[in-house]
Design a protein around this motif. Structure first.
Motif, mmCIF file in Angstrom:
data_model
loop_
_atom_site.group_PDB
_atom_site.id
_atom_site.type_symbol
_atom_site.label_atom_id
_atom_site.label_comp_id
_atom_site.label_asym_id
_atom_site.label_seq_id
_atom_site.Cartn_x
_atom_site.Cartn_y
_atom_site.Cartn_z
ATOM 1 N N LYS A 1 0.811 -1.211 0.000
ATOM 2 C CA LYS A 1 0.000 0.000 0.000
ATOM 3 C C LYS A 1 0.853 1.274 0.000
ATOM 4 N N TYR A 2 2.031 1.214 0.624
ATOM 5 C CA TYR A 2 2.890 2.398 0.747
ATOM 6 C C TYR A 2 4.230 2.206 0.031
ATOM 7 N N SER A 3 4.262 1.370 -0.990
ATOM 8 C CA SER A 3 5.512 1.040 -1.673
ATOM 9 C C SER A 3 6.272 2.267 -2.152
ATOM 10 N N GLU A 4 5.571 3.201 -2.751
ATOM 11 C CA GLU A 4 6.238 4.380 -3.298
ATOM 12 C C GLU A 4 6.882 5.200 -2.181
ATOM 13 N N ARG A 5 6.165 5.374 -1.102
ATOM 14 C CA ARG A 5 6.700 6.151 0.030
ATOM 15 C C ARG A 5 7.864 5.430 0.698
ATOM 16 N N ILE A 6 7.775 4.124 0.780
ATOM 17 C CA ILE A 6 8.854 3.332 1.379
ATOM 18 C C ILE A 6 10.115 3.464 0.535
ATOM 19 N N GLU A 7 9.974 3.368 -0.774
ATOM 20 C CA GLU A 7 11.121 3.503 -1.671
ATOM 21 C C GLU A 7 11.728 4.906 -1.579
ATOM 22 N N THR A 8 10.866 5.915 -1.485
ATOM 23 C CA THR A 8 11.354 7.289 -1.350
ATOM 24 C C THR A 8 12.155 7.436 -0.057
#
Length: 85
Positions: A47-54
């Motif tokens: 659900k938060y993949s993009e934020r985790i990668e950032t």
């Protein structure tokens, strides 16, 4: 020397030590960041993949900056691993 000056001096020493550790153990720290990011991503089911990668990318950039700063700063007296007085 005032209390604030003493705190600033100690903070500088600690930053130097952190930079040295970042240089010596950078690969291990990056592997840990990758593993933590994978674990959190799995727990949140993507659900938060993009934020985790950032966040992971920013953490790695900070690690690189810290490591580079350690190579650019000359060692100060009292930074030999012992207590600065």
């Amino acid at each position: 020397m005032g209390a604030m000056d003493k705190l600033k001096a100690k903070a500088g020493v600690l930053m130097g030590r952190a930079g040295e550790l970042a240089q010596r153990h950078g690969e291990k720290i990056e592997r840990g960041l990758d593993k933590a990011a994978q674990t959190v991503d799995a727990k949140t089911k993507g659900k938060y993949s993009e934020r985790i990668e950032t966040g992971k990318g920013k953490a790695k950039q900070a690690l690189d900056r810290l490591s580079q700063q350690a190579t650019q700063q000359p060692r100060q007296p009292g930074e030999n691993g012992g207590e600065a007085k």
